[in-house]
Design an enzyme around this catalytic site. Structure first.
Site, PDB file in Angstrom:
ATOM      1  N   THR A 210       0.812  -1.221   0.000  1.00  0.00           N
ATOM      2  CA  THR A 210       0.000   0.000   0.000  1.00  0.00           C
ATOM      3  C   THR A 210       0.841   1.266   0.000  1.00  0.00           C
ATOM      4  O   THR A 210       0.480   2.265  -0.617  1.00  0.00           O
ATOM      5  CB  THR A 210      -0.914  -0.004   1.254  1.00  0.00           C
ATOM      6  OG1 THR A 210      -1.790  -1.105   1.137  1.00  0.00           O
ATOM      7  CG2 THR A 210      -1.737   1.256   1.367  1.00  0.00           C
TER       8      THR A 210
ATOM      9  N   SER B  44       0.135  -9.895  -0.833  1.00  0.00           N
ATOM     10  CA  SER B  44      -0.669 -11.131  -0.895  1.00  0.00           C
ATOM     11  C   SER B  44      -0.206 -12.012  -2.049  1.00  0.00           C
ATOM     12  O   SER B  44      -0.499 -13.206  -2.075  1.00  0.00           O
ATOM     13  CB  SER B  44      -2.150 -10.795  -1.083  1.00  0.00           C
ATOM     14  OG  SER B  44      -2.536  -9.837  -0.149  1.00  0.00           O
TER      15      SER B  44
HETATM   16  N1  ASN Z   1      -2.705  -5.341   0.516  1.00  0.00           N
HETATM   17  C1  ASN Z   1      -1.609  -4.532   0.983  1.00  0.00           C
HETATM   18  C2  ASN Z   1      -0.349  -5.380   0.917  1.00  0.00           C
HETATM   19  O1  ASN Z   1      -0.076  -6.162   1.784  1.00  0.00           O
HETATM   20  C3  ASN Z   1      -1.883  -4.031   2.369  1.00  0.00           C
HETATM   21  C4  ASN Z   1      -0.908  -2.986   2.906  1.00  0.00           C
HETATM   22  O2  ASN Z   1       0.213  -2.867   2.472  1.00  0.00           O
HETATM   23  N2  ASN Z   1      -1.324  -2.214   3.901  1.00  0.00           N
HETATM   24  O3  ASN Z   1       0.392  -5.291  -0.017  1.00  0.00           O
END
Ligand code: ASN
Length: 341
Positions: free
Chosen positions: A15, A61
């Site tokens: 993110t 993910s």
């Molecule tokens: N979906 C994001 C990731 O793990 C969540 C984040 O970085 N806060 O890449």
């Protein structure tokens, strides 16, 4: 004059470097140079900061063993050149990656600090700037001529944790991580408060990077209605070599014959099964209750107070070493990187 401290900032995705796609409205990774232009504050640090980006930055993910090996190789290649490393990584699987990397890097004497954010760096209310700037400061901390942090850490929302002790506990709060079985090593306030007694002091030895991982593993979380067919199906998944069994409380499970027989058969077949508690804090204590004594007798590995993330990393790291069953068990039950008591 002293040489400036050199830090390598490695961007893997997450993110922190994402932007909203105007068409789909979903967050997706954007160009690393854009990320840097959002933090002019980096120029105010006295450290010399160099940057390197994964060719294809992604949401954590989507991370897999190849990404772990790629990251470990980047650190290995640049190890002698830099005083410390800061890894920008998605928060969702940060504890998994950082735990695996902690096992892959043996004899680490320099800091590898993972960080990320809950809101993109371009967002007005972002938590990314503080996380990133303090991580770089921590990576540059020295104790005389040596690095103060000589292990893999995870910095998020004012706390530096031992990475292989952490778990992501909140998808909403800025305080997204917890380390319930090991105290924070640094707390950031007006000053950086260092918990010296928690730090690892490594002997100066040559870094050894373990680049073989085996992901033929499975996590099985027991629950009160778990039935024989399902359990036996999961345990007998083809090619499985290691099982992380998430048990109740201090390592307890049901005591029915079918359950124990399935476990005994798998262990006899050479599958390594480790007992990890599904509680966020506390430890497995096999033999404390009758409901765990049978597991001890079956020869299950005692995961003690390890997190699931650390157990997954340790299993992937140890499986390729083709150790004898008892040696594997002894090593798994021994703290290698401060991951267990
Ligand atoms: N979906 C994001 C990731 O793990 C969540 C984040 O970085 N806060 O890449």
């Amino acid at each position: 004059m002293n040489e400036p401290t050199k830090i390598l900032l490695i961007y893997t995705g997450g993110t922190i470097g994402m932007i909203k796609d105007p068409v789909t409205n979903s967050l997706k990774a954007f160009n690393f140079d854009q990320l840097l232009s959002n933090i002019p504050e980096l120029k105010l640090l006295s450290h010399e900061i160099h940057t390197l980006s994964f060719e294809d930055p992604k949401d954590s993910s989507d991370f897999n063993c190849e990404d772990y090996i790629n990251l470990a190789t980047i650190i290995e290649t640049n190890y002698e050149i830099y005083d410390g490393f800061v890894v920008l990584h998605g928060s969702d699987t940060m504890s998994y990656t950082a735990s695996a990397i902690s096992f892959m890097l043996e004899n680490l004497t320099k800091p590898v600090i993972f960080t990320g954010s809950q809101l993109p760096i371009g967002d007005l209310r972002t938590d990314a700037k503080e996380n990133l700037i303090t991580s770089i400061q921590i990576a540059g901390l020295k104790n005389e001529t040596k690095s103060l942090i000589q292990e893999v850490g995870l910095y998020f929302e004012y706390k530096l944790y031992r990475a292989n002790r952490t778990t992501k506990i909140n998808a909403e709060h800025f305080e997204a991580f917890a380390s319930l079985n090991f105290p924070a090593m640094i707390e950031s306030g007006v000053n950086l408060n260092i918990n010296y007694s928690c730090l690892i002091h490594s002997k100066a030895r040559k870094l050894k990077v373990h680049k073989q991982l085996d992901n033929n593993i499975i996590i099985i979380k027991v629950f009160p209605g778990l039935n024989e067919a399902t359990f036996s199906h999961l345990i007998n998944t083809p090619n499985i070599k290691g099982i992380i069994l998430e048990t109740f409380g201090s390592g307890n499970t049901k005591t029915e014959d079918w359950f124990l027989d399935t476990i005994r058969k798998a262990i006899r077949k050479g599958i390594h099964i480790v007992n990890i508690t599904q509680c966020s804090g506390g430890s497995v204590e096999m033999g404390k209750y009758a409901t765990s004594k049978h597991l001890l007798e079956a020869g299950i590995i005692d995961g003690k107070d390890m997190t699931t993330e650390a157990a997954v990393g340790k299993m992937m790291f140890l499986l390729p070493k083709k150790l004898d069953k008892n040696v594997f068990k002894t090593i798994f039950e021994t703290s290698l990187r401060g991951e267990m008591k």
